[in-house]
Design an enzyme around this catalytic site. Structure first.
Site, mmCIF file in Angstrom:
data_model
loop_
_atom_site.group_PDB
_atom_site.id
_atom_site.type_symbol
_atom_site.label_atom_id
_atom_site.label_comp_id
_atom_site.label_asym_id
_atom_site.label_seq_id
_atom_site.Cartn_x
_atom_site.Cartn_y
_atom_site.Cartn_z
ATOM 1 N N HIS A 58 -10.866 -4.187 3.059
ATOM 2 C CA HIS A 58 -10.883 -3.802 4.465
ATOM 3 C C HIS A 58 -11.801 -2.618 4.764
ATOM 4 O O HIS A 58 -11.953 -2.247 5.930
ATOM 5 C CB HIS A 58 -9.458 -3.450 4.909
ATOM 6 C CG HIS A 58 -8.880 -2.283 4.156
ATOM 7 N ND1 HIS A 58 -8.552 -2.370 2.826
ATOM 8 C CD2 HIS A 58 -8.595 -1.016 4.541
ATOM 9 C CE1 HIS A 58 -8.081 -1.193 2.422
ATOM 10 N NE2 HIS A 58 -8.106 -0.360 3.438
ATOM 11 N N ASP A 59 -12.407 -2.025 3.737
ATOM 12 C CA ASP A 59 -13.266 -0.857 3.923
ATOM 13 C C ASP A 59 -14.738 -1.151 3.687
ATOM 14 O O ASP A 59 -15.579 -0.260 3.887
ATOM 15 C CB ASP A 59 -12.849 0.268 2.972
ATOM 16 C CG ASP A 59 -11.571 0.962 3.401
ATOM 17 O OD1 ASP A 59 -11.272 0.969 4.611
ATOM 18 O OD2 ASP A 59 -10.866 1.494 2.516
ATOM 19 N N ASP A 98 0.841 -1.196 0.000
ATOM 20 C CA ASP A 98 0.000 0.000 0.000
ATOM 21 C C ASP A 98 0.878 1.248 0.000
ATOM 22 O O ASP A 98 1.832 1.346 0.782
ATOM 23 C CB ASP A 98 -0.887 0.016 1.241
ATOM 24 C CG ASP A 98 -2.367 0.075 0.904
ATOM 25 O OD1 ASP A 98 -2.722 0.919 0.062
ATOM 26 O OD2 ASP A 98 -3.142 -0.708 1.464
#
Length: 573
Positions: free
Chosen positions: A361-362, A112
């Site tokens: 993850h969101d 990331d």
């Protein structure tokens, strides 16, 4: 764009493929994957210990969410040092070992990159807030206060913080100005119009590329470019107070997404093409690659996606495709999108690589958004579409959202409802304490209930499990030249609730047929079925060789080898 234009990107003239073509990418949220030292938080050595499990899924690329030094106001997306490892996750030596062991298993590793904002504890921001005249004074977005009719200090405009829907401006007593934070107030936005900022971010990229990482997932790219005049965002006419999230009260037509973002991203993509990072000596080309995160305009998603392909070099970059979250689970919207989107890619450049994800993850877990049967069908779709297929850790187990007691809430966005904690709960490895994730007394988020009977170990030898399905799909995708590199043609059948498309390369033609409906259906296919390859069900009657009729149970998805024909090859229909 004129197809004959010399600026039109072309596919590399290579005898081998880029690793991004047909890749199976596994996203790891480090805090929740595997704790190796008993502190209740996942770490890099824990990930290294699970690489064989990841490889067995058919994964050939790992995407690692942030592990940088951070005060964890937004759990790593508030970066205090782009070139380090937070002690909670381990050391740089631990990262080097993870990278080496990943490559040893013939997998790629992308990390990331968070270019829009830093932590307020980053050295750049500390220097920037210290003085209006110093060398870092304009590395962030600073503005003087305005005054209301009563003479009170107010922010420069109406822009909102994504996480809580309040003002995106924070007053700084030291500098006596407001700074912009599109996300958490401890995540000040970098000023990307400053060439020194762009140069510094490219140095960060080279630091990790020199270590051997294979690319980046680039976070929140739309916010890198704003209206330079800081014009107010327009009101959202569809906003429903008390129903919609506060952030959506405005349209955000000026606070993000200005066209210069494509120039910034093109600069970043150029780093990946530097001679030092080209490697063509292996059968699989290790050309570095980056994927950008930008949720599209709802009314024109294909236009939004194509702007990224046109604005960046598609040989080294692609946008995430978020229709796996945005489209309803219905055949017609998917049929329409796939036909239009892939035709657009093919007309622009053969170098374009699509990327599909149904979990991250969101967003709420796939198995919480859909039923069990639908989630299994979604797995078949994900693993048979062109380009890169992204699996969020735990989705291969059918993990659902966890239940977070109020006293254990961690996500800063939860204060206004919602929150992302439920999809970030620890991995379910076994029936041992804390699902085998950690030996700690308490994990950073609670482990999902029911892990004793549903976990990776319990699913290992169950042919009807999610894990067995994903492993079968991973094996099939890696062994199939059609699924990795083939064309796609979407067929319209008489049954509107059934989606059908064929992936074809050379003499291998594989059809994916998905029944979105809740009743059994028999479909007439425009091609002959040679053999069944895979189904989401374990006991069913598949079409026999050369039959053109296929019976599908409710929510069933099947993959069939079909007879080659002209109508199965070529571009999306």
């Amino acid at each position: 764009m004129d197809p004959s234009s010399p600026s039109r990107p072309r596919a590399p003239h290579l005898s081998h493929y880029r690793w991004s073509e047909g890749a199976v990418v596994y996203q790891i949220y480090p805090r929740s994957f595997q704790d190796s030292n008993g502190d209740g938080v996942g770490d890099l050595p824990g990930i290294t210990s699970r690489l064989d499990y990841i490889k067995a899924l058919g994964v050939n690329t790992i995407w690692l969410s942030p592990f940088y030094p951070s005060p964890m106001a937004d759990f790593g997306y508030d970066v205090a040092d782009y070139c380090g490892v937070d002690p909670i996750f381990g050391t740089m030596a631990d990262f080097d070992e993870l990278l080496s062991e990943t490559h040893h298993r013939d997998m790629q590793l992308i990390i990331d990159l968070v270019p829009n904002h830093t932590s307020d504890e980053h050295a750049w921001f500390k220097a920037s807030r210290a003085s209006r005249e110093g060398p870092y004074s304009d590395w962030y977005v600073w503005r003087d206060a305005k005054q209301d009719e009563n003479g009170n200090r107010v922010p420069p405009n109406n822009w909102l913080d994504v996480l809580n829907g309040e003002s995106a401006w924070e007053w700084d007593e030291t500098r006596q100005q407001y700074y912009l934070h599109s996300f958490h107030k401890r995540q000040p936005d970098l000023n990307w119009s400053n060439h020194k900022v762009r140069h510094a971010m490219k140095k960060v990229m080279r630091f990790w590329l020199d270590k051997g990482v294979d690319g980046f997932r680039v976070d929140a790219v739309y916010w890198m470019s704003k209206d330079p005049l800081l014009t107010d965002d327009d009101p959202n006419p569809d906003y429903q107070p008390g129903v919609s999230e506060p952030y959506h009260a405005l349209l955000h037509n000026n606070s993000c997404g200005w066209p210069v973002v494509y120039a910034y991203l093109s600069e970043m993509a150029d780093v990946l093409k530097e001679e030092a990072y080209l490697d063509h000596h292996r059968f699989i080309d290790r050309q570095r690659f980056m994927i950008t995160e930008a949720y599209p305009e709802h009314n024109h998603p294909i236009v939004s996606y194509m702007m990224f392909y046109v604005g960046m070099d598609p040989r080294v970059a692609a946008p995430f495709n978020f229709e796996g979250f945005e489209l309803p689970w219905q055949a017609q919207p998917w049929r329409r999108f796939l036909r239009r989107f892939h035709r657009a890619l093919e007309q622009f450049s053969a170098a374009c690589v699509s990327s599909y994800a149904f979990g991250n993850h969101d967003k709420p877990r796939l198995a919480s958004r859909l039923s069990r049967e639908q989630a299994r069908a979604a797995a078949v779709m994900l693993m048979t579409l062109p380009g890169m297929s992204f699996i969020y850790n735990g989705d291969e187990l059918g993990m659902k959202n966890g239940v977070i007691p109020p006293e254990q809430v961690q996500d800063p966005s939860t204060q206004n409802g919602g929150g992302r904690d439920p999809e970030r709960t620890p991995m379910l490895w076994s029936a041992e304490r804390n699902a085998g994730f950690s030996t700690a007394e308490q994990t950073w988020l609670p482990v999902n209930v029911g892990y004793e009977t549903s976990n990776a170990l319990s699913q290992e030898h169950d042919p009807a499990s999610f894990l067995s399905l994903y492993r079968s799909l991973g094996t099939l995708r890696n062994e199939s030249v059609a699924l990795r590199h083939g064309s796609m043609r979407v067929h319209k059948l008489e049954q509107p609730e059934v989606l059908c498309y064929v992936r074809a390369k050379d003499r291998e033609h594989l059809a994916t047929v998905i029944n979105f409906g809740d009743t059994a259906v028999t479909v007439e296919l425009p091609f002959a079925v040679r053999r069944s390859v895979l189904s989401t069900l374990t006991q069913e009657q598949m079409a026999t060789a050369d039959e053109k009729r296929l019976k599908l149970e409710p929510f069933e998805a099947v993959i069939c080898a079909v007879a080659p024909s002209e109508q199965n090859g070529g571009p999306a229909a």
